[in-house]
Design a protein around this motif. Structure first.
Motif, mmCIF file in Angstrom:
data_model
loop_
_atom_site.group_PDB
_atom_site.id
_atom_site.type_symbol
_atom_site.label_atom_id
_atom_site.label_comp_id
_atom_site.label_asym_id
_atom_site.label_seq_id
_atom_site.Cartn_x
_atom_site.Cartn_y
_atom_site.Cartn_z
ATOM 1 N N THR A 21 0.834 -1.200 0.000
ATOM 2 C CA THR A 21 0.000 0.000 0.000
ATOM 3 C C THR A 21 0.869 1.249 0.000
ATOM 4 O O THR A 21 0.609 2.198 -0.755
ATOM 5 N N LEU A 22 1.901 1.255 0.827
ATOM 6 C CA LEU A 22 2.814 2.392 0.871
ATOM 7 C C LEU A 22 3.484 2.608 -0.485
ATOM 8 O O LEU A 22 3.537 3.737 -0.984
ATOM 9 N N ALA A 23 3.967 1.536 -1.075
ATOM 10 C CA ALA A 23 4.599 1.647 -2.395
ATOM 11 C C ALA A 23 3.600 2.182 -3.419
ATOM 12 O O ALA A 23 3.948 3.021 -4.259
ATOM 13 N N GLY A 24 2.365 1.726 -3.341
ATOM 14 C CA GLY A 24 1.340 2.203 -4.252
ATOM 15 C C GLY A 24 1.040 3.683 -4.061
ATOM 16 O O GLY A 24 0.870 4.422 -5.039
ATOM 17 N N LEU A 25 0.979 4.125 -2.808
ATOM 18 C CA LEU A 25 0.724 5.538 -2.537
ATOM 19 C C LEU A 25 1.883 6.422 -3.011
ATOM 20 O O LEU A 25 1.667 7.513 -3.537
ATOM 21 N N SER A 30 1.178 5.238 -11.335
ATOM 22 C CA SER A 30 2.124 4.344 -12.019
ATOM 23 C C SER A 30 1.446 3.462 -13.067
ATOM 24 O O SER A 30 2.045 3.142 -14.091
ATOM 25 N N MET A 31 0.193 3.078 -12.849
ATOM 26 C CA MET A 31 -0.483 2.244 -13.848
ATOM 27 C C MET A 31 -0.818 3.050 -15.101
ATOM 28 O O MET A 31 -0.783 2.516 -16.201
ATOM 29 N N GLU A 32 -1.075 4.337 -14.932
ATOM 30 C CA GLU A 32 -1.269 5.185 -16.103
ATOM 31 C C GLU A 32 0.038 5.289 -16.889
ATOM 32 O O GLU A 32 0.049 5.236 -18.109
ATOM 33 N N LYS A 33 1.134 5.444 -16.161
ATOM 34 C CA LYS A 33 2.438 5.509 -16.817
ATOM 35 C C LYS A 33 2.751 4.177 -17.494
ATOM 36 O O LYS A 33 3.297 4.147 -18.597
ATOM 37 N N TYR A 34 2.399 3.070 -16.825
ATOM 38 C CA TYR A 34 2.641 1.742 -17.396
ATOM 39 C C TYR A 34 2.010 1.629 -18.772
ATOM 40 O O TYR A 34 2.588 1.042 -19.680
ATOM 41 N N GLN A 35 0.828 2.204 -18.933
ATOM 42 C CA GLN A 35 0.127 2.118 -20.219
ATOM 43 C C GLN A 35 0.908 2.815 -21.328
ATOM 44 O O GLN A 35 0.756 2.461 -22.495
ATOM 45 N N LEU A 94 9.470 3.215 -6.907
ATOM 46 C CA LEU A 94 9.932 4.602 -6.949
ATOM 47 C C LEU A 94 11.028 4.765 -7.987
ATOM 48 O O LEU A 94 11.030 5.717 -8.771
ATOM 49 N N LEU A 95 11.972 3.830 -7.973
ATOM 50 C CA LEU A 95 13.076 3.886 -8.925
ATOM 51 C C LEU A 95 12.576 3.766 -10.358
ATOM 52 O O LEU A 95 13.015 4.492 -11.251
ATOM 53 N N PHE A 96 11.652 2.856 -10.572
ATOM 54 C CA PHE A 96 11.183 2.576 -11.924
ATOM 55 C C PHE A 96 10.193 3.627 -12.423
ATOM 56 O O PHE A 96 10.380 4.206 -13.491
ATOM 57 N N PHE A 97 9.148 3.882 -11.654
ATOM 58 C CA PHE A 97 8.060 4.733 -12.136
ATOM 59 C C PHE A 97 8.267 6.223 -11.884
ATOM 60 O O PHE A 97 7.860 7.046 -12.692
ATOM 61 N N LYS A 98 8.870 6.587 -10.773
ATOM 62 C CA LYS A 98 9.028 8.009 -10.449
ATOM 63 C C LYS A 98 10.348 8.586 -10.961
ATOM 64 O O LYS A 98 10.408 9.728 -11.366
ATOM 65 N N LEU A 99 11.404 7.787 -10.905
ATOM 66 C CA LEU A 99 12.712 8.292 -11.325
ATOM 67 C C LEU A 99 13.092 7.864 -12.744
ATOM 68 O O LEU A 99 14.114 8.317 -13.258
ATOM 69 N N ASP A 100 12.299 6.977 -13.334
ATOM 70 C CA ASP A 100 12.599 6.451 -14.681
ATOM 71 C C ASP A 100 14.018 5.881 -14.754
ATOM 72 O O ASP A 100 14.670 5.939 -15.793
ATOM 73 N N ALA A 101 14.481 5.331 -13.654
ATOM 74 C CA ALA A 101 15.835 4.778 -13.563
ATOM 75 C C ALA A 101 15.775 3.294 -13.932
ATOM 76 O O ALA A 101 15.909 2.425 -13.078
ATOM 77 N N TRP A 108 18.418 -3.065 -8.898
ATOM 78 C CA TRP A 108 17.699 -3.127 -7.618
ATOM 79 C C TRP A 108 16.828 -4.380 -7.558
ATOM 80 O O TRP A 108 16.716 -5.016 -6.523
ATOM 81 N N LEU A 109 16.219 -4.725 -8.692
ATOM 82 C CA LEU A 109 15.382 -5.924 -8.764
ATOM 83 C C LEU A 109 16.219 -7.190 -8.570
ATOM 84 O O LEU A 109 15.760 -8.149 -7.945
ATOM 85 N N LEU A 110 17.438 -7.186 -9.078
ATOM 86 C CA LEU A 110 18.336 -8.323 -8.844
ATOM 87 C C LEU A 110 18.665 -8.448 -7.353
ATOM 88 O O LEU A 110 18.706 -9.555 -6.812
ATOM 89 N N LEU A 111 18.894 -7.304 -6.715
ATOM 90 C CA LEU A 111 19.121 -7.299 -5.264
ATOM 91 C C LEU A 111 17.889 -7.845 -4.541
ATOM 92 O O LEU A 111 18.012 -8.678 -3.634
ATOM 93 N N LEU A 112 16.710 -7.389 -4.955
ATOM 94 C CA LEU A 112 15.471 -7.874 -4.341
ATOM 95 C C LEU A 112 15.333 -9.378 -4.514
ATOM 96 O O LEU A 112 14.993 -10.089 -3.568
ATOM 97 N N PHE A 113 15.600 -9.871 -5.718
ATOM 98 C CA PHE A 113 15.504 -11.308 -5.967
ATOM 99 C C PHE A 113 16.439 -12.065 -5.024
ATOM 100 O O PHE A 113 16.041 -13.072 -4.420
ATOM 101 N N ASP A 114 17.674 -11.596 -4.889
ATOM 102 C CA ASP A 114 18.626 -12.261 -3.994
ATOM 103 C C ASP A 114 18.137 -12.250 -2.542
ATOM 104 O O ASP A 114 18.256 -13.250 -1.836
ATOM 105 N N LEU A 115 17.578 -11.131 -2.114
ATOM 106 C CA LEU A 115 17.074 -11.047 -0.739
ATOM 107 C C LEU A 115 15.872 -11.961 -0.522
ATOM 108 O O LEU A 115 15.750 -12.585 0.534
ATOM 109 N N VAL A 116 14.994 -12.040 -1.517
ATOM 110 C CA VAL A 116 13.835 -12.929 -1.383
ATOM 111 C C VAL A 116 14.287 -14.386 -1.401
ATOM 112 O O VAL A 116 13.778 -15.212 -0.638
#
Length: 158
Positions: A21-25, A30-35, A94-101, A108-116
């Motif tokens: 929820t926090l990430a969504g807020l 972001s879903m409009e941008k996704y389109q 935030l990195l993907f949708f707000k910063l376009d990074a 960061w996603l690779l880091l997340l995958f490793d942590l999960v």
């Protein structure tokens, strides 16, 4: 597994869903941008993401609960790693949708995958079902990595 402890279960699920929820807020719109983004083959419609993430956060919460009530000596460390992956998870949009990074968000996603993956291993050593509950999350992260990499490559060459 013994009798369900409802308060810890609900708290665990709320912490997990609260992360989403926090990430969504923080990434409203972001879903409009996704389109507007390039859609590689297999890219789902935008409505799929909140549905899938809600399910995944629910499963994460149940897994964390199972570890929490296990009474295992390694519970604290496993839950700390779990908390770290929740934090990394919340920052990715935030990195993907707000910063376009796109490059940094892929790393960061690779880091997340490793942590999960580490979380799933730690959870499995405490409670096998808890570890298995994270498998759909890992699969979804692979898919998210495919999408993120596709956007990155598309932006590099177009």
């Amino acid at each position: 597994m013994e009798k369900i402890q409802w308060k810890p279960l609900l708290l665990s699920i709320l912490i997990s869903l609260g992360t989403g929820t926090l990430a969504g807020l923080l990434t409203s719109g972001s879903m409009e941008k996704y389109q507007t983004l390039y859609h590689p083959p297999l890219a789902p419609p935008g409505w799929v993401f909140p549905v899938v993430w809600t399910i995944l956060y629910f499963l994460m919460g149940v897994a964390a609960y199972r570890v929490y009530v296990s009474g295992n000596d390694d519970t604290k460390q496993a839950l700390l790693i779990y908390g770290a992956q929740l934090l990394v998870n919340a920052l990715w949009p935030l990195l993907f949708f707000k910063l376009d990074a796109y490059f940094f968000s892929f790393i960061w996603l690779l880091l997340l995958f490793d942590l999960v993956l580490l979380t799933a291993r730690c959870f499995s050593m405490i409670d096998q079902i808890a570890g298995k509950l994270l498998i759909p999350y890992l699969i979804w992260l692979v898919f998210a990595g495919y999408l993120n990499l596709a956007y990155l490559i598309h932006n590099l060459f177009n």
